[in-house]
Design a protein around this motif. Structure first.
Motif, short mmCIF file in Angstrom:
data_model
loop_
_atom_site.label_atom_id
_atom_site.label_comp_id
_atom_site.label_asym_id
_atom_site.label_seq_id
_atom_site.Cartn_x
_atom_site.Cartn_y
_atom_site.Cartn_z
N VAL A 236 0.83 -1.20 0.00
CA VAL A 236 0.00 0.00 0.00
C VAL A 236 0.87 1.26 0.00
O VAL A 236 0.53 2.28 -0.59
N GLN A 237 2.03 1.18 0.65
CA GLN A 237 2.92 2.34 0.75
C GLN A 237 3.43 2.77 -0.63
O GLN A 237 3.71 1.92 -1.46
N PRO A 238 3.58 4.07 -0.86
CA PRO A 238 4.25 4.51 -2.09
C PRO A 238 5.74 4.20 -1.99
O PRO A 238 6.23 3.87 -0.91
N ALA A 239 6.44 4.31 -3.11
CA ALA A 239 7.88 4.03 -3.10
C ALA A 239 8.60 5.07 -2.25
O ALA A 239 8.23 6.25 -2.26
N ALA A 240 9.61 4.61 -1.53
CA ALA A 240 10.39 5.54 -0.71
C ALA A 240 11.25 6.42 -1.63
O ALA A 240 11.79 5.93 -2.63
N ASN A 241 11.36 7.69 -1.30
CA ASN A 241 12.22 8.57 -2.10
C ASN A 241 13.65 8.49 -1.59
O ASN A 241 13.89 8.66 -0.41
N PRO A 242 14.61 8.23 -2.48
CA PRO A 242 16.00 8.15 -2.03
C PRO A 242 16.50 9.53 -1.60
O PRO A 242 16.02 10.54 -2.11
N PRO A 243 17.45 9.57 -0.66
CA PRO A 243 17.98 10.86 -0.20
C PRO A 243 18.65 11.63 -1.33
O PRO A 243 19.34 11.02 -2.18
N ALA A 244 18.43 12.93 -1.36
CA ALA A 244 18.97 13.78 -2.43
C ALA A 244 20.49 13.62 -2.50
O ALA A 244 21.16 13.57 -1.48
N GLY A 245 21.00 13.51 -3.73
CA GLY A 245 22.44 13.41 -3.91
C GLY A 245 22.98 12.00 -3.90
O GLY A 245 24.11 11.77 -4.32
N SER A 246 22.20 11.04 -3.45
CA SER A 246 22.69 9.66 -3.42
C SER A 246 22.69 9.06 -4.82
O SER A 246 22.11 9.62 -5.76
N VAL A 247 23.34 7.90 -4.95
CA VAL A 247 23.37 7.22 -6.26
C VAL A 247 21.96 6.82 -6.67
O VAL A 247 21.55 6.97 -7.83
N ALA A 248 21.16 6.33 -5.67
CA ALA A 248 19.78 5.95 -5.97
C ALA A 248 18.99 7.16 -6.44
O ALA A 248 18.14 7.06 -7.33
N PHE A 249 19.30 8.33 -5.88
CA PHE A 249 18.61 9.56 -6.28
C PHE A 249 18.90 9.88 -7.75
O PHE A 249 18.02 10.22 -8.52
N GLN A 250 20.20 9.70 -8.12
CA GLN A 250 20.56 9.91 -9.54
C GLN A 250 19.78 8.93 -10.42
O GLN A 250 19.31 9.29 -11.51
N GLY A 251 19.64 7.71 -9.93
CA GLY A 251 18.89 6.70 -10.68
C GLY A 251 17.44 7.11 -10.85
O GLY A 251 16.85 6.93 -11.92
N GLN A 252 16.88 7.67 -9.79
CA GLN A 252 15.48 8.10 -9.86
C GLN A 252 15.32 9.23 -10.89
O GLN A 252 14.39 9.22 -11.68
N GLN A 253 16.27 10.18 -10.86
CA GLN A 253 16.24 11.27 -11.84
C GLN A 253 16.30 10.71 -13.26
O GLN A 253 15.57 11.14 -14.15
N LEU A 254 17.19 9.74 -13.42
CA LEU A 254 17.38 9.12 -14.74
C LEU A 254 16.09 8.43 -15.19
O LEU A 254 15.65 8.58 -16.33
N PHE A 255 15.47 7.72 -14.25
CA PHE A 255 14.22 7.01 -14.56
C PHE A 255 13.17 8.01 -15.03
O PHE A 255 12.51 7.82 -16.05
N GLN A 256 13.06 9.09 -14.26
CA GLN A 256 12.00 10.06 -14.57
C GLN A 256 12.29 10.87 -15.82
O GLN A 256 11.36 11.41 -16.42
N GLY A 257 13.58 10.93 -16.21
CA GLY A 257 13.92 11.73 -17.37
C GLY A 257 14.07 10.89 -18.63
O GLY A 257 14.48 11.38 -19.67
N SER A 258 13.77 9.60 -18.54
CA SER A 258 13.99 8.74 -19.71
C SER A 258 12.69 8.09 -20.16
O SER A 258 11.61 8.36 -19.63
N ALA A 259 12.81 7.20 -21.13
CA ALA A 259 11.63 6.57 -21.73
C ALA A 259 10.88 5.68 -20.75
O ALA A 259 9.74 5.31 -21.02
N CYS A 260 11.49 5.34 -19.61
CA CYS A 260 10.84 4.43 -18.64
C CYS A 260 9.43 4.90 -18.30
O CYS A 260 8.51 4.11 -18.16
N VAL A 261 9.29 6.24 -18.13
CA VAL A 261 8.02 6.78 -17.62
C VAL A 261 6.88 6.69 -18.64
O VAL A 261 5.73 6.86 -18.29
#
Ligand code: CUA
Length: 337
Positions: A236-261
Motif C-alpha cells: 500500500v505504501q508509495p515508493a520511498a524517495n532516495p535521499p537527495a544526492g545519493s546514487v539511488a537519487f541519480q537513478g530516480q532522476q534518470l528514470f523520470q527523465g527517460s523513456a521508462c516513464v
C-alpha cells in the motif's frame, strides 16, 4: 545493425541464455487447494476409465491375432448369425459405451462445477487480474495497489479473482490451485480459489496468445494470514524517495527523465503510465518478465539493458546507458522494496 552488437547489449542475451528457469514446474496432481483437488480427482477418474479401455482394446487385439481362420478365410463371408453378433458388438462397444461414458463424465463434471461455484464460500478478498501480451497486471482494489505477475493470497481464505484482458484471449492457470479460466476481451470471468498450504505456486498462461505465450507465467504466493497482512501493508505504501544526492537519487532522476516513464508507474513519483508493469515495489518480486528470470541484480540489469534479447517481441525497447547510468538506475530500482 552495428549498434546491436555492443557488448552491454550482448550482456542481456547472455542473461537470457545462461540463467536457469525462474520457477519450478508444478503438477496438477499435487493440488494445494480444494479447487485444484477437484480437477485432480477428475484426472484420476478419467485415467482409470482410459486404463479399462486400453486393457479391453489390447485384449481384443490379442484375441484377433491369436484366432486362426484358416486359408482364404478373409474372403469367405461369416455365417449370418455370427455376422450379426459382431455387428452388435461393434455398435455397443464402439458407439454406445463411449457415448454413455463420455456424456456421464461431462454431465457429472458440469454439475459438480456448478455446485462448487454455488457453494463457494463468501470471498474475503477480491483481486483483479488483467492479461497483457505477455504479462499479468494484478490490482488489489482493497488497498489500491498493483503488482505484476505475482499474486499474494492469505492461506485458507477464499479469494475471488476477476479476470479480463487488455488485448487478446489469455487463460489463467495455476495447476496446484485452480482450474483453467479464460481471460476474454470485453468480459470479466470470476474464479474463486483457496490455497490450503502456504507456498509459492507457478501459474501459466494456458491459451496461445502470441510470440511469448510460453513466457507468460505468474506466481501465486500463499502466505500465512499475518504474513499476508504485512505484505499488503508494505504494498500500500508509495515508493520511498532516495535521499537527495545519493546514487539511488541519480537513478530516480534518470528514470523520470527517460523513456521508462512512458510505460511504467512508480507510486510516489510522477511516473504513472499503466502500459507496462507497476514498479512501485519491483524489488520485492520473485521474477522478472512474467516468470522468465529470477529477480536479482544481474538479471534485472540484463533485462533493463536489452529485454529483447531475453524475451523477443515484448514491448520493452533496449536502453542505451553508460555503465555509470546503469549502476545508478539499478541502485534505484533495487531500492524499490
Ligand atoms: Cu497469454 Cu498465452
Amino acid at each position: 545493425m552495428r549498434r546491436f552488437i555492443r557488448p552491454h547489449l550482448a550482456f542481456g542475451g547472455l542473461v537470457g541464455t545462461l540463467t536457469p528457469p525462474a520457477l519450478a514446474s508444478p503438477s496438477a496432481l499435487a493440488p494445494a487447494g480444494p479447487d485444484a483437488a477437484r480437477v485432480a480427482l477428475w484426472w484420476w477418474i478419467m485415467f482409470a476409465i482410459a486404463c479399462v479401455v486400453f486393457v479391453v482394446v489390447v485384449a481384443l487385439l490379442i484375441y484377433a491375432l491369436m484366432r486362426r481362420r484358416g486359408q482364404g478365410a478373409f474372403h469367405r463371408p461369416l455365417p449370418p448369425q455370427q455376422e450379426r453378433r459382431w455387428f452388435s458388438f461393434v455398435v455397443i462397444a464402439g458407439g454406445i459405451v463411449p457415448a454413455v461414458t463420455l456424456s456421464t463424465v461431462m454431465g457429472v463434471n458440469v454439475y459438480g462445477e456448478r455446485r462448487a461455484a454455488q457453494e463457494a464460500a463468501q470471498p474475503r478478498l477480491t483481486i483483479q487480474v488483467i492479461g497483457h501480451q505477455w504479462w499479468w497486471e494484478v490490482y488489489y482494489p482493497r488497498g489500491g495497489f498493483s503488482t505484476a505477475n505475482e499474486i499474494h493470497v492469505p492461506v485458507g481464505q477464499p479469494v475471488e479473482l476477476k479476470l479480463t484482458t487488455a488485448d487478446v484471449i489469455h487463460s489463467f492457470w495455476v495447476p496446484q490451485l485452480s482450474p483453467k479460466y479464460d481471460l476474454i476481451p470485453g468480459q470479466t470471468n470470476t474464479l474463486t480459489l483457496t490455497a490450503q498450504r502456504a507456498g509459492t505456486y507457478r501459474g501459466q498462461c494456458a491459451e496461445y496468445c502470441g510470440l511469448q505465450h510460453a513466457h507468460m507465467a505468474l506466481v501465486v504466493v500463499a502466505d500465512a494470514p499475518r504474513d499476508y497482512d504485512a505484505w499488503a501493508a508494505r504494498q500500500v505504501q508509495p515508493a520511498a524517495n532516495p535521499p537527495a544526492g545519493s546514487v539511488a537519487f541519480q537513478g530516480q532522476q534518470l528514470f523520470q527523465g527517460s523513456a521508462c516513464v512512458y510505460c511504467h508507474a512508480i507510486r510516489g513519483t510522477d511516473a504513472s503510465s499503466r502500459l507496462g508493469p507497476d514498479l512501485t515495489h519491483l524489488a520485492s518480486r520473485l521474477t522478472l518478465g512474467a516468470g522468465t528470470l529470477r529477480n536479482n541484480y544481474g538479471n534485472l540489469a540484463g533485462w533493463v539493458v536489452n529485454a529483447q534479447a531475453v524475451k523477443p517481441g515484448n514491448k520493452m525497447p533496449p536502453m542505451y546507458l553508460s555503465s555509470g547510468e546503469l549502476k545508478a538506475l539499478m541502485t534505484y530500482l533495487e531500492s524499490l522494496q
